[in-house]
Enzyme design. Structure first.
Site, PDB file in Angstrom:
ATOM      1  N   GLY A  13       0.816  -1.210   0.000  1.00  0.00           N
ATOM      2  CA  GLY A  13       0.000   0.000   0.000  1.00  0.00           C
ATOM      3  C   GLY A  13       0.845   1.254   0.000  1.00  0.00           C
ATOM      4  O   GLY A  13       0.598   2.198   0.764  1.00  0.00           O
ATOM      5  N   SER A  15       1.500   3.529  -2.470  1.00  0.00           N
ATOM      6  CA  SER A  15       1.309   4.562  -3.496  1.00  0.00           C
ATOM      7  C   SER A  15       1.013   5.935  -2.911  1.00  0.00           C
ATOM      8  O   SER A  15       1.213   6.956  -3.579  1.00  0.00           O
ATOM      9  CB  SER A  15       0.172   4.157  -4.449  1.00  0.00           C
ATOM     10  OG  SER A  15      -1.061   4.039  -3.738  1.00  0.00           O
ATOM     11  N   SER A  16       0.526   5.985  -1.681  1.00  0.00           N
ATOM     12  CA  SER A  16       0.176   7.279  -1.078  1.00  0.00           C
ATOM     13  C   SER A  16       0.123   7.134   0.435  1.00  0.00           C
ATOM     14  O   SER A  16       0.295   6.044   0.987  1.00  0.00           O
ATOM     15  CB  SER A  16      -1.187   7.766  -1.601  1.00  0.00           C
ATOM     16  OG  SER A  16      -2.217   6.855  -1.217  1.00  0.00           O
ATOM     17  N   GLY A  17      -0.120   8.264   1.095  1.00  0.00           N
ATOM     18  CA  GLY A  17      -0.369   8.252   2.532  1.00  0.00           C
ATOM     19  C   GLY A  17       0.736   7.646   3.362  1.00  0.00           C
ATOM     20  O   GLY A  17       1.926   7.889   3.145  1.00  0.00           O
ATOM     21  N   ASP A  55      -1.314  -7.329  -5.672  1.00  0.00           N
ATOM     22  CA  ASP A  55      -2.699  -7.425  -5.220  1.00  0.00           C
ATOM     23  C   ASP A  55      -2.701  -8.356  -4.011  1.00  0.00           C
ATOM     24  O   ASP A  55      -2.526  -9.567  -4.153  1.00  0.00           O
ATOM     25  CB  ASP A  55      -3.580  -7.987  -6.337  1.00  0.00           C
ATOM     26  CG  ASP A  55      -5.039  -8.161  -5.920  1.00  0.00           C
ATOM     27  OD1 ASP A  55      -5.376  -7.828  -4.759  1.00  0.00           O
ATOM     28  OD2 ASP A  55      -5.834  -8.637  -6.749  1.00  0.00           O
ATOM     29  N   SER A 133      -1.939  -1.209  12.201  1.00  0.00           N
ATOM     30  CA  SER A 133      -3.278  -1.381  12.748  1.00  0.00           C
ATOM     31  C   SER A 133      -3.922   0.004  12.836  1.00  0.00           C
ATOM     32  O   SER A 133      -3.876   0.785  11.877  1.00  0.00           O
ATOM     33  CB  SER A 133      -3.199  -2.069  14.109  1.00  0.00           C
ATOM     34  OG  SER A 133      -4.478  -2.266  14.658  1.00  0.00           O
ATOM     35  N   TYR A 147     -14.753  -2.072   9.322  1.00  0.00           N
ATOM     36  CA  TYR A 147     -13.344  -1.687   9.361  1.00  0.00           C
ATOM     37  C   TYR A 147     -12.765  -1.933  10.755  1.00  0.00           C
ATOM     38  O   TYR A 147     -11.665  -2.489  10.895  1.00  0.00           O
ATOM     39  CB  TYR A 147     -13.203  -0.214   8.982  1.00  0.00           C
ATOM     40  CG  TYR A 147     -11.797   0.332   9.147  1.00  0.00           C
ATOM     41  CD1 TYR A 147     -10.820   0.065   8.196  1.00  0.00           C
ATOM     42  CD2 TYR A 147     -11.461   1.125  10.243  1.00  0.00           C
ATOM     43  CE1 TYR A 147      -9.533   0.561   8.346  1.00  0.00           C
ATOM     44  CE2 TYR A 147     -10.181   1.629  10.393  1.00  0.00           C
ATOM     45  CZ  TYR A 147      -9.216   1.345   9.443  1.00  0.00           C
ATOM     46  OH  TYR A 147      -7.947   1.837   9.604  1.00  0.00           O
ATOM     47  N   ALA A 149     -13.758  -4.033  12.941  1.00  0.00           N
ATOM     48  CA  ALA A 149     -13.631  -5.478  13.151  1.00  0.00           C
ATOM     49  C   ALA A 149     -12.351  -6.014  12.521  1.00  0.00           C
ATOM     50  O   ALA A 149     -11.678  -6.887  13.088  1.00  0.00           O
ATOM     51  CB  ALA A 149     -14.849  -6.200  12.573  1.00  0.00           C
ATOM     52  N   LYS A 151      -9.544  -4.394  12.113  1.00  0.00           N
ATOM     53  CA  LYS A 151      -8.389  -3.960  12.901  1.00  0.00           C
ATOM     54  C   LYS A 151      -8.311  -4.697  14.230  1.00  0.00           C
ATOM     55  O   LYS A 151      -7.217  -4.976  14.729  1.00  0.00           O
ATOM     56  CB  LYS A 151      -8.429  -2.441  13.103  1.00  0.00           C
ATOM     57  CG  LYS A 151      -8.222  -1.657  11.821  1.00  0.00           C
ATOM     58  CD  LYS A 151      -6.916  -2.040  11.119  1.00  0.00           C
ATOM     59  CE  LYS A 151      -6.667  -1.243   9.854  1.00  0.00           C
ATOM     60  NZ  LYS A 151      -5.410  -1.614   9.177  1.00  0.00           N
ATOM     61  N   ASN A 181      -3.852  12.648   8.174  1.00  0.00           N
ATOM     62  CA  ASN A 181      -4.319  13.517   7.094  1.00  0.00           C
ATOM     63  C   ASN A 181      -3.969  12.908   5.736  1.00  0.00           C
ATOM     64  O   ASN A 181      -2.956  13.248   5.123  1.00  0.00           O
ATOM     65  CB  ASN A 181      -3.703  14.907   7.241  1.00  0.00           C
ATOM     66  CG  ASN A 181      -4.361  15.924   6.319  1.00  0.00           C
ATOM     67  OD1 ASN A 181      -5.212  15.579   5.508  1.00  0.00           O
ATOM     68  ND2 ASN A 181      -3.965  17.175   6.448  1.00  0.00           N
ATOM     69  N   THR A 182      -4.813  11.974   5.294  1.00  0.00           N
ATOM     70  CA  THR A 182      -4.666  11.309   4.004  1.00  0.00           C
ATOM     71  C   THR A 182      -6.044  11.267   3.338  1.00  0.00           C
ATOM     72  O   THR A 182      -7.055  11.596   3.971  1.00  0.00           O
ATOM     73  CB  THR A 182      -4.171   9.856   4.186  1.00  0.00           C
ATOM     74  OG1 THR A 182      -5.218   9.078   4.783  1.00  0.00           O
ATOM     75  CG2 THR A 182      -2.925   9.794   5.053  1.00  0.00           C
TER      76      THR A 182
END
Length: 272
Positions: A13, A15-17, A55, A133, A147, A149, A151, A181-182
C-alpha cells in the site's frame, strides 16, 4: 574488508499516505525499500525505492512478488503490512459479500503476506513483520464497524503470532495510528445496501470523519514510528503513532467503561 548488504524492507500500500511516507523514511534510514501497490505505473520513480505491482487479495500475486524480491535482493528483513481499505456505513447496510471484501484486503491480505515471508525469515533466524493497525483496533467507532472489526482481528492475529515466531528470531509488531491527514476517508468503500433509517446519522459521521482526518497527523509522523519499530534493538509489542492515538490509548485503559462509552458517543455527535 567485509561488507554487509543493506537490510531490505517491503511496504504494501505504498502509493500514497502512510505507505508512501514509510518507503521514504525507511530508505532514509538505510534500507533497500520495495514499495507495492495495485498499479505502480502511476507512481513517479525516484528516491531509490523500487515499486512492484501487488494485489494482496491474490495468492499468486503475493507469492510472485515475495519470490521476485528474494531473487533480486537475496533477503527480506522487514515487511510492513500497510495496505488497507475503509468502510463507511452502518453495519446493517453492508452485505456479507462486501464485508468479506473489506476483510480480504485488511485481514487476509495481511495474512497472505505474512505467510509468504515467514519461511524465509525463520530460515535466516531474523526478521520483523510490522502490521499497521489503528486506534480502531482497540476502540469502537460507529458507522465503521466492519473496518473496526478488521483492525481488532489484526491486533489479535499479530499479538498471537508474535508469541509463535519469537523463538525463531522473528518479531510481529503493531503500529497504531490515530487520524492521519490522508485521502483515506474519500477512498472508503460505501455501504452497498443503504437504509433510510441510518441516513441522517451516516451523514453526521461523514462530517465528523472529514473534520477528524483533515486535522489528523501528517503521514510522516506514522512513518517515523514504523521506522522505529523496524530498527529498535528491543522492539515494543505495539507502537501508538501520533498524539491522538497516545491519548486515546491511555483513556481506554484508565476510564471506566461507561465513561469511555459516553465519550465515543459525544465525539460522534450521538445522543445518549
Amino acid at each position: 574488508m567485509k561488507t554487509t548488504s543493506p537490510q531490505v524492507a517491503l511496504v504494501t500500500g505504498a502509493s500514497s499516505g502512510i505507505g508512501k511516507a514509510a518507503t521514504l523514511t525507511l530508505a532514509d534510514a538505510g534500507f533497500t525499500v520495495i514499495g507495492t501497490s495495485r498499479d505502480t505505473s502511476r507512481i513517479a520513480p525516484g528516491n531509490g525505492v523500487t515499486f512492484l505491482d501487488l494485489d494482496v487479495t491474490s495468492d499468486e500475486s503475493v507469492a510472485g512478488v515475495v519470490e521476485q524480491v528474494l531473487d533480486r535482493f537475496g533477503r527480506l528483513d522487514v515487511l510492513v503490512n500497510n495496505a488497507g481499505i475503509g468502510g463507511n456505513g452502518a453495519a446493517e447496510e453492508f452485505s456479507v459479500a462486501q464485508t468479506q471484501n473489506v476483510f480480504d484486503v485488511n485481514v487476509f491480505g495481511l495474512i497472505r503476506m505474512t505467510k509468504a515471508v515467514l519461511p524465509h525469515m525463520r530460515a535466516r533466524g531474523s526478521g520483523r513483520i510490522i502490521n499497521v493497525s489503528s486506534v480502531a483496533g482497540f476502540v469502537p467507532n460507529p458507522f465503521m464497524a466492519n473496518y473496526v472489526a478488521t483492525k481488532h482481528a489484526v491486533e489479535g492475529y499479530s499479538e498471537s503470532l508474535d508469541h509463535e515466531v519469537r523463538e525463531h528470531g522473528v518479531r510481529v509488531l503493531r503500529v497504531q495510528p490515530g487520524p492521519v491527514n490522508t485521502p483515506f476517508d474519500a477512498n472508503q468503500v460505501q455501504a452497498d445496501t443503504p437504509l433510510a433509517v441510518y441516513a441522517h446519522r451516516r451523514g453526521v459521521f461523514e462530517d465528523v470523519m472529514r473534520e477528524t482526518m483533515r486535522g489528523g497527523d501528517d503521514p510522516a509522523v506514522v512513518a517515523k514510528v514504523i521506522a522505529a519499530a523496524a530498527t529498535d534493538p528491543k522492539p515494543k509489542l505495539r507502537y501508538t503513532a501520533g498524539s491522538t492515538a497516545s491519548r486515546v490509548s491511555v483513556l481506554r485503559r484508565i476510564l471506566p467503561a461507561r465513561a469511555f462509552d459516553k465519550s465515543v458517543r459525544k465525539l460522534n455527535r450521538m445522543g445518549r
